[in-house]
Enzyme design. Structure first.
Site, PDB file in Angstrom:
ATOM      1  N   ASP A  23       0.819  -1.540  -0.056  1.00  0.00           N
ATOM      2  CA  ASP A  23       0.087  -0.146   0.010  1.00  0.00           C
ATOM      3  C   ASP A  23       0.825   1.239  -0.012  1.00  0.00           C
ATOM      4  O   ASP A  23       1.947   1.246   0.830  1.00  0.00           O
ATOM      5  CB  ASP A  23      -0.811  -0.130   1.433  1.00  0.00           C
ATOM      6  CG  ASP A  23      -2.088   1.119   1.348  1.00  0.00           C
ATOM      7  OD1 ASP A  23      -2.616   0.885   0.261  1.00  0.00           O
ATOM      8  OD2 ASP A  23      -2.000   1.649   2.064  1.00  0.00           O
TER       9      ASP A  23
ATOM     10  N   GLU B 167      13.652 -15.197  -1.117  1.00  0.00           N
ATOM     11  CA  GLU B 167      14.053 -16.457  -0.129  1.00  0.00           C
ATOM     12  C   GLU B 167      12.732 -17.571  -0.446  1.00  0.00           C
ATOM     13  O   GLU B 167      12.910 -18.536  -0.455  1.00  0.00           O
ATOM     14  CB  GLU B 167      14.150 -16.038   1.262  1.00  0.00           C
ATOM     15  CG  GLU B 167      15.379 -16.217   1.786  1.00  0.00           C
ATOM     16  CD  GLU B 167      15.236 -15.745   3.165  1.00  0.00           C
ATOM     17  OE1 GLU B 167      14.562 -16.509   4.251  1.00  0.00           O
ATOM     18  OE2 GLU B 167      15.727 -14.655   3.690  1.00  0.00           O
TER      19      GLU B 167
HETATM   20  C1  GLC Z   1      -4.257   3.049  -0.654  1.00  0.00           C
HETATM   21  C2  GLC Z   1      -5.406   2.093  -0.775  1.00  0.00           C
HETATM   22  C3  GLC Z   1      -6.734   3.083  -0.192  1.00  0.00           C
HETATM   23  C4  GLC Z   1      -6.199   3.467   1.194  1.00  0.00           C
HETATM   24  C5  GLC Z   1      -5.026   4.363   1.213  1.00  0.00           C
HETATM   25  C6  GLC Z   1      -4.638   4.485   2.626  1.00  0.00           C
HETATM   26  O1  GLC Z   1      -4.375   4.071  -1.518  1.00  0.00           O
HETATM   27  O2  GLC Z   1      -5.652   1.672  -1.956  1.00  0.00           O
HETATM   28  O3  GLC Z   1      -7.567   2.380  -0.188  1.00  0.00           O
HETATM   29  O4  GLC Z   1      -7.109   4.284   1.748  1.00  0.00           O
HETATM   30  O5  GLC Z   1      -3.862   3.594   0.842  1.00  0.00           O
HETATM   31  O6  GLC Z   1      -4.189   3.086   3.158  1.00  0.00           O
END
Ligand code: GLC
Length: 530
Positions: free
Chosen positions: A199, A258
């Site tokens: 993310d 790994e």
């Molecule tokens: C990313 C995710 C989104 C989330 C954000 C914060 O962009 O795809 O849905 O709100 O990160 O974690």
């Protein structure tokens, strides 16, 4: 180690809205397990499941309170194991969504850190004294609107949050944070996960001095609409994409390799050149290329953005994840005009993505061609809507329940209501109806993925066959992919005289010789091979 993700087909499952096994109106891990055959039949190789950790769910799971467990609402660790096993049994791989930029404010690290300046976990987060006027330490803004800082009354310091105040940013200048995440990676890999979607992968490291960001010159080439406006008012020179972020991935790469696992970054950088340094041989295996989500439906603009992503894929060691949707943006069908035309456009564009060098991903519901539903303000769940009163900007439109079958609950849930409205789906939007209809969008996707598989692997080189007009076409080896993104029929010479049609959005064409010139109806796409 084989790069099993190259040329594979990925699929994003938004866990809360995929399938609800326990009847509480929220999708869950057992629900996914029960629907894995749908993904296998479709021809999916990699299943990415959005966060299922314990969480206050203020950002629907992207606010993680424990990185090594499963939210009770969504299942258990045993269910996560069953999901991995169920995917593997069907020859598919499973990716866990890792959220390293921030935790939830309910994570024990943050709860501890808030106890005071001397707490051992204090330095897991980013704290600063107020500016001389008592306000936030700098001008940074949250992606979700408002300042990126919240004052902690107890200590008199502000904490940094590029998203909600309840999503405090972790401090990646602290080696202990690196150690924690390396252990988290191992935890899931040892349970059998095949890798991670990372993310906001460009955002972990901040400039050590936390300088003000300059004001942005907003280019109107990009369609806004993903995030709150005031975030886009700044040029993110010091809060995003800092040099040190790739060092994090160098360490993770060693761990992933790994296990033969893959790291796929949500690197939200819309100029391809900005992605190069993430996709080195020691960096991420793959990064999504999001620029196509920010283009209006215009053949020239789409041709350019596909070429840009292809050039990227050809010059880096890592690969490109091709997408036209996600849980964060309005659905492709809606962005392309909605209804039948939008559906045909999204399918044609998907055909183009399917054989470019890299890894195409479908977002759940794309295989059905579902459109954005109307979300009434009182039903909105996305924090972007609540924080800004900007209901039209919310991401809920892409997150309504997956329509499995006609009738109450759509085969998604036995509950009378789901956590988001069902979205007025028609019977013909559902998996059950589309599966029985050879002319459906679902059937087209199944034929597409089945037709592409035996054509692989293809040479890395891509020759673009058209420079203007509505038809966008390329050749890789003996394979030609062409789509008419325009609104008029076009006759084109695709230079494939002996080829036959392996896939056509018009399935009547499949198996027939392509001929020296090919006439493509508006929004028609074909794959030819000799
Ligand atoms: C990313 C995710 C989104 C989330 C954000 C914060 O962009 O795809 O849905 O709100 O990160 O974690």
């Amino acid at each position: 180690m084989t790069a099993w993700w190259r040329d594979a087909v990925g699929y994003e499952v938004y866990v809360r809205s995929f399938a609800d096994a326990d009847g509480d109106g929220v999708g869950d891990l057992p629900g996914i397990v029960a629907r894995l055959d749908h993904l296998a039949d479709l021809g999916v190789d990699i299943v990415w499941v959005t966060p299922f950790y314990p969480s206050p769910m203020l950002d629907h799971g992207y606010d993680v309170a424990d990185y090594t467990d499963v939210a009770a609402e969504l299942g258990s660790l045993a269910d996560a194991d069953a999901l991995v096993a169920g995917a593997h049994d069907r020859g598919m791989r499973l990716l866990v969504d890792l959220v390293p930029n921030h935790s939830s404010s309910e994570h024990p690290w943050f709860r501890s850190a808030r106890r005071g300046r001397d707490d051992p976990y204090r330095d897991y987060y980013v704290w600063r004294d107020p500016a001389p006027d008592g306000g936030p330490p700098n001008n940074w803004r949250s992606h979700f609107g408002g300042p990126a800082w919240t004052l902690d009354e107890t200590s008199g310091q502000y904490w940094l949050h590029l998203f909600l105040p309840e999503q405090p940013d972790l401090n990646w200048a602290n080696p202990a944070v690196h150690d924690e995440f390396e252990a988290i990676l191992r935890f899931w890999l040892e349970r059998g996960a095949d890798g991670f979607r990372i993310d906001v992968a460009h955002s972990l490291v901040k400039h050590p001095d936390l300088p003000d960001d300059p004001l942005a010159v907003v280019s109107d080439e990009y369609e806004a609409g993903v995030t709150a406006d005031d975030f886009e008012a700044l040029e993110h020179r010091y809060d995003l994409d800092q040099p040190g972020v790739v060092d994090v991935y160098r360490r993770w790469r060693g761990i992933a390799d790994e296990f033969g696992a893959v790291l796929i970054g949500e690197v939200y950088i819309l100029e391809a050149g900005g992605l190069d340094r993430y996709l080195t041989a020691e960096g991420l295996h793959l990064a999504f290329w999001f620029a196509p989500l920010h283009r209006v439906w215009d053949p020239a603009a789409l041709r350019a953005v596909l070429r840009e992503g292809t050039d990227l894929a050809q010059r880096v060691d890592g690969g490109v994840g091709w997408v036209q949707g996600s849980h964060d943006v309005s659905r492709a069908v809606a962005r392309y005009g909605g209804g039948q035309v939008g559906r045909e456009r999204a399918l044609a564009f998907g055909v183009l993505l399917s054989l470019l060098p890299g890894t195409p991903f479908l977002y759940q519901g794309e295989e059905l061609g579902v459109d954005d539903p109307v979300i009434r303000p009182e039903d909105a769940q996305d924090p972007i809507a609540a924080r800004n009163g900007a209901y039209d900007k919310g991401r809920d439109v892409a997150r309504t329940p997956m329509p499995w079958a006609p009738g109450p609950g759509l085969g998604f849930t036995s509950a009378p209501r789901a956590w988001l409205p069902f979205g007025d789906r028609r019977p013909e939007d559902t998996v059950a109806v589309q599966r029985a209809d050879p002319a459906s969008t679902l059937s087209a996707h199944r034929r597409l993925l089945a037709a592409r598989r035996p054509l692989l692997p293809l040479p890395r080189d891509v020759a673009w066959l058209t420079d203007d007009g509505g038809v966008v076409a390329y050749r890789r080896g003996d394979v030609v992919v062409a789509a008419n993104l325009g609104d008029d029929p076009e006759d084109v010479d695709l230079g494939a005289p002996g080829a036959s049609v392996r896939f056509g959005t018009d399935r009547a064409r499949e198996g027939s010789p392509a001929g020296p010139r090919v006439r493509l109806a508006p929004r028609e796409a074909v794959i030819l091979a000799s």
